[in-house]
Design a protein around this motif. Sequence first.
Motif, PDB file in Angstrom:
ATOM      1  N   ALA A 141       0.836  -1.202   0.000  1.00 44.92           N
ATOM      2  CA  ALA A 141       0.000   0.000   0.000  1.00 44.92           C
ATOM      3  C   ALA A 141       0.866   1.247   0.000  1.00 44.92           C
ATOM      4  O   ALA A 141       0.612   2.204  -0.744  1.00 44.92           O
ATOM      5  N   ILE A 142       1.901   1.236   0.826  1.00 43.66           N
ATOM      6  CA  ILE A 142       2.754   2.420   0.923  1.00 43.66           C
ATOM      7  C   ILE A 142       3.496   2.661  -0.398  1.00 43.66           C
ATOM      8  O   ILE A 142       3.702   3.809  -0.803  1.00 43.66           O
ATOM      9  N   GLY A 143       3.849   1.588  -1.086  1.00 40.64           N
ATOM     10  CA  GLY A 143       4.507   1.726  -2.384  1.00 40.64           C
ATOM     11  C   GLY A 143       3.561   2.243  -3.450  1.00 40.64           C
ATOM     12  O   GLY A 143       3.927   3.082  -4.275  1.00 40.64           O
ATOM     13  N   LYS A 144       2.317   1.764  -3.436  1.00 37.33           N
ATOM     14  CA  LYS A 144       1.337   2.238  -4.417  1.00 37.33           C
ATOM     15  C   LYS A 144       0.997   3.702  -4.187  1.00 37.33           C
ATOM     16  O   LYS A 144       0.777   4.457  -5.156  1.00 37.33           O
ATOM     17  N   ALA A 145       0.967   4.139  -2.910  1.00 33.56           N
ATOM     18  CA  ALA A 145       0.728   5.553  -2.621  1.00 33.56           C
ATOM     19  C   ALA A 145       1.818   6.414  -3.238  1.00 33.56           C
ATOM     20  O   ALA A 145       1.552   7.520  -3.734  1.00 33.56           O
ATOM     21  N   LEU A 146       3.045   5.912  -3.231  1.00 34.07           N
ATOM     22  CA  LEU A 146       4.173   6.644  -3.808  1.00 34.07           C
ATOM     23  C   LEU A 146       4.193   6.545  -5.330  1.00 34.07           C
ATOM     24  O   LEU A 146       4.407   7.545  -6.028  1.00 34.07           O
ATOM     25  N   LEU A 147       3.966   5.358  -5.871  1.00 36.95           N
ATOM     26  CA  LEU A 147       3.974   5.187  -7.326  1.00 36.95           C
ATOM     27  C   LEU A 147       2.885   6.012  -8.003  1.00 36.95           C
ATOM     28  O   LEU A 147       3.078   6.517  -9.117  1.00 36.95           O
ATOM     29  N   ALA A 148       1.755   6.159  -7.331  1.00 37.60           N
ATOM     30  CA  ALA A 148       0.637   6.891  -7.923  1.00 37.60           C
ATOM     31  C   ALA A 148       0.987   8.345  -8.184  1.00 37.60           C
ATOM     32  O   ALA A 148       0.403   8.982  -9.064  1.00 37.60           O
ATOM     33  N   HIS A 149       1.959   8.870  -7.439  1.00 34.45           N
ATOM     34  CA  HIS A 149       2.357  10.271  -7.597  1.00 34.45           C
ATOM     35  C   HIS A 149       3.736  10.396  -8.242  1.00 34.45           C
ATOM     36  O   HIS A 149       4.369  11.449  -8.157  1.00 34.45           O
ATOM     37  N   SER A 150       4.187   9.329  -8.858  1.00 31.69           N
ATOM     38  CA  SER A 150       5.464   9.347  -9.570  1.00 31.69           C
ATOM     39  C   SER A 150       5.204   9.331 -11.071  1.00 31.69           C
ATOM     40  O   SER A 150       4.061   9.222 -11.518  1.00 31.69           O
ATOM     41  N   ASP A 174      -1.342  -3.553 -16.642  1.00 32.84           N
ATOM     42  CA  ASP A 174      -2.673  -2.964 -16.817  1.00 32.84           C
ATOM     43  C   ASP A 174      -3.418  -2.900 -15.488  1.00 32.84           C
ATOM     44  O   ASP A 174      -4.078  -1.900 -15.177  1.00 32.84           O
ATOM     45  N   ARG A 175      -3.322  -3.954 -14.723  1.00 35.42           N
ATOM     46  CA  ARG A 175      -3.972  -3.958 -13.404  1.00 35.42           C
ATOM     47  C   ARG A 175      -3.330  -2.922 -12.488  1.00 35.42           C
ATOM     48  O   ARG A 175      -4.019  -2.228 -11.750  1.00 35.42           O
ATOM     49  N   LEU A 176      -2.000  -2.796 -12.577  1.00 35.77           N
ATOM     50  CA  LEU A 176      -1.304  -1.808 -11.750  1.00 35.77           C
ATOM     51  C   LEU A 176      -1.699  -0.395 -12.158  1.00 35.77           C
ATOM     52  O   LEU A 176      -1.928   0.468 -11.306  1.00 35.77           O
ATOM     53  N   ARG A 177      -1.806  -0.137 -13.470  1.00 31.11           N
ATOM     54  CA  ARG A 177      -2.190   1.190 -13.947  1.00 31.11           C
ATOM     55  C   ARG A 177      -3.574   1.579 -13.408  1.00 31.11           C
ATOM     56  O   ARG A 177      -3.784   2.708 -12.937  1.00 31.11           O
ATOM     57  N   ALA A 178      -4.509   0.645 -13.449  1.00 33.70           N
ATOM     58  CA  ALA A 178      -5.854   0.915 -12.943  1.00 33.70           C
ATOM     59  C   ALA A 178      -5.839   1.154 -11.436  1.00 33.70           C
ATOM     60  O   ALA A 178      -6.542   2.037 -10.926  1.00 33.70           O
ATOM     61  N   GLU A 179      -5.034   0.396 -10.733  1.00 25.20           N
ATOM     62  CA  GLU A 179      -4.933   0.551  -9.274  1.00 25.20           C
ATOM     63  C   GLU A 179      -4.342   1.908  -8.908  1.00 25.20           C
ATOM     64  O   GLU A 179      -4.824   2.584  -7.999  1.00 25.20           O
ATOM     65  N   LEU A 180      -3.316   2.345  -9.622  1.00 28.31           N
ATOM     66  CA  LEU A 180      -2.684   3.636  -9.328  1.00 28.31           C
ATOM     67  C   LEU A 180      -3.623   4.797  -9.662  1.00 28.31           C
ATOM     68  O   LEU A 180      -3.608   5.829  -8.975  1.00 28.31           O
ATOM     69  N   ALA A 181      -4.438   4.639 -10.684  1.00 26.82           N
ATOM     70  CA  ALA A 181      -5.421   5.672 -11.012  1.00 26.82           C
ATOM     71  C   ALA A 181      -6.429   5.805  -9.875  1.00 26.82           C
ATOM     72  O   ALA A 181      -6.840   6.926  -9.513  1.00 26.82           O
ATOM     73  N   ARG A 182      -6.850   4.679  -9.307  1.00 26.20           N
ATOM     74  CA  ARG A 182      -7.775   4.716  -8.175  1.00 26.20           C
ATOM     75  C   ARG A 182      -7.137   5.387  -6.970  1.00 26.20           C
ATOM     76  O   ARG A 182      -7.770   6.189  -6.266  1.00 26.20           O
ATOM     77  N   ASN A 187      -6.776   9.394  -3.067  1.00 25.32           N
ATOM     78  CA  ASN A 187      -5.707   9.822  -2.158  1.00 25.32           C
ATOM     79  C   ASN A 187      -5.486   8.837  -1.020  1.00 25.32           C
ATOM     80  O   ASN A 187      -5.153   9.228   0.105  1.00 25.32           O
ATOM     81  N   ILE A 188      -5.674   7.572  -1.312  1.00 25.14           N
ATOM     82  CA  ILE A 188      -5.442   6.519  -0.322  1.00 25.14           C
ATOM     83  C   ILE A 188      -5.134   5.231  -1.084  1.00 25.14           C
ATOM     84  O   ILE A 188      -5.651   5.017  -2.187  1.00 25.14           O
ATOM     85  N   ALA A 189      -4.256   4.420  -0.515  1.00 25.37           N
ATOM     86  CA  ALA A 189      -3.867   3.153  -1.155  1.00 25.37           C
ATOM     87  C   ALA A 189      -4.124   1.996  -0.201  1.00 25.37           C
ATOM     88  O   ALA A 189      -4.037   2.159   1.022  1.00 25.37           O
ATOM     89  N   HIS A 190      -4.439   0.854  -0.775  1.00 23.74           N
ATOM     90  CA  HIS A 190      -4.734  -0.334   0.024  1.00 23.74           C
ATOM     91  C   HIS A 190      -3.879  -1.515  -0.427  1.00 23.74           C
ATOM     92  O   HIS A 190      -3.480  -1.607  -1.586  1.00 23.74           O
TER      93      HIS A 190
END
Length: 256
Positions: A141-150, A174-182, A187-190
């Motif tokens: 989750a913490i990594g996705k929160a960071l990747l989403a803003h990179s 593709d699944r990662l791209r959709a997850e980062l968009a969410r 403004n929260i990652a799971h």
Amino acid sequence: MTTREAQSPSAVIDRVAVLLDAFRNADRLTLSELSRRSGLPRSSTHRMLVQLVRLGWVRRHGHTYELGMKMLELGSLAQHHDRVHRAALPVLHDLHNTTGLVVHLAVLDGTDVLYLEKLGGRFTLAVPSRVGGRQPAHRTAIGKALLAHSRIDPHTILPEPVTGPTPHSINDADRLRAELARVREQNIAHDRDETAIGVSCVAAAIGDSRHTVGAISVCGPTASINTSALTTPVRMAAHATWRHLTGNRVRRPVPA
């Protein structure tokens, strides 16, 4: 000291540390000055300097040497991480005391997360993380929160489908791209059982629309953690850390 002892990794590191420390009170030094200040033989000093120049840790100017850009970059990075850590630490303690769960502070390093802090109780050992340790960012989750803003392209992280550590791990771009968009939208990652079965986390990035300096997460047992109830506390903890870093010049967010 025997030849074998002098060539051991710890002995080599000690000599390099002594040599680099010689620059503490001088911008540029000659080979002779470095040998004298470090107490190392001139021949050994020269051999180490050749390697340090090659690595970018030291830069040569004619007959003098100075610290290279690699050292300056590492020093700047360490200072940055220290500032983020100092700003976040009291917030992390408050978050841990409030939730009773494992709390992390991490930064993005390439496509990995680097953990700067970990606080926790009885569940700590079940969470596969440690201070100074790394995890692939897309699995946490913490990594996705960071990747989403990179600006990192998910296809760079997952150029082809892979098998993750659990059946719940993200395994394609593709699944990662959709997850980062969410994550960007909310403004929260799971992370639910993606790094380890039985462990779920909620995370938020520290920063604003232009800058992200790290992220905070809370982790607990999947069977009992209430991720919805943790969303606001985690967001507020990330925002409080950002306020500390920016001198309280930003407004409080409106909880979702």
